[in-house]
Write an enzyme that holds these catalytic residues in place. Structure first.
Site: not given
Ligand code: C5P
Length: 229
Positions: A44-45
């Site tokens: 993810s980020n």
């Protein structure tokens, strides 16, 4: 009613803005997508969704029907907004195509996803582990290729050659304008409540000062409104 709903209602009553977007339907994508590696791990980020949620709220306060297509976040749903929760880029793509309307593409969408999701938890071994990744849909570019009169607003978060990269995306993804965030500016970017952005369209650019994300959202809503008129 919850205190946050009461505050939103009172703000709405006191708002000088007319219901200038009544009758308009818009989608906002927000937050980070999650790409599963196995049943317990993901890629993810750092996006928290704050900017997208502020935009959805600003548009809804002006009377628009807003569909917020949201990756994982801990934020409450803004008053008057219909929220669709998604996890992966693929799910965000499907929801965006299904709801397609004038769109603010604020989400930090994964560009790559594991080629295969392991059905059981990957076990550690002594050596290295390689995970092969494949491309996801570029949601903005695909909506941009079929926009037919809809307005599309994009975001760019750049660490280098900011303006040239943002202008490239404006053209390539067929945006009406793009909101450039620079990670270099203090008070801008992930998780914070302020932002410093430049709005770029085909006619030129407008550099905004350091503002709260709510104020930045109002500026973006003003620009959308002026294009819709
Ligand atoms: O190419 P880049 O990811 O920098 O482009 C950013 C813009 O494109 C943002 O508006 C983002 O929401 C959108 N985007 C998308 N789908 C992707 C990647 C980016 O909609 N797979």
């Amino acid at each position: 009613a919850e205190p946050a709903d009461i505050v939103a209602f009172v703000e709405d009553l006191l708002s000088e803005k007319k219901k200038s977007l009544r009758g308009k339907r818009l989608i906002v994508t927000a937050g980070a997508t999650i790409e599963a590696i196995d049943p317990v791990r993901f890629i993810s980020n750092h996006s928290t969704g704050k900017m997208g949620y502020a935009i959805a709220e600003a548009l809804a306060r002006r009377g628009a029907e807003v569909v917020l297509i949201s990756g994982r976040t801990s934020l409450p749903t803004p008053t008057g907004v219909r929220r669709i929760d998604v996890l992966s880029a693929q799910e965000m793509y499907e929801a965006s195509v299904r709801e397609f309307a004038t769109a603010v593409m604020c989400a930090a969408v994964a560009d790559y996803t594991p080629e295969e999701v392991a059905p059981t938890k990957l076990k550690k071994g002594d050596g290295e582990l390689t995970i092969r990744l494949k491309r996801t849909h570029d949601i903005a570019a695909e909506l941009g290729a079929h926009k037919a009169g809809r307005i599309l607003v994009g975001f760019a978060l750049e660490t280098d050659h900011e303006e040239a990269n943002a202008e490239g995306k404006l053209q390539r993804k067929n945006f009406d304008f793009i909101v450039l965030n620079s990670l270099r500016d203090a008070g801008a970017g992930f998780g914070v409540d302020t932002n410093k952005v430049t709005l770029i369209d085909r006619a030129g650019r407008e550099e905004l000062p350091l503002l709260s994300k709510a104020e930045t959202a109002e500026k973006i809503a003003d620009k959308i409104e002026s294009i819709l008129k």
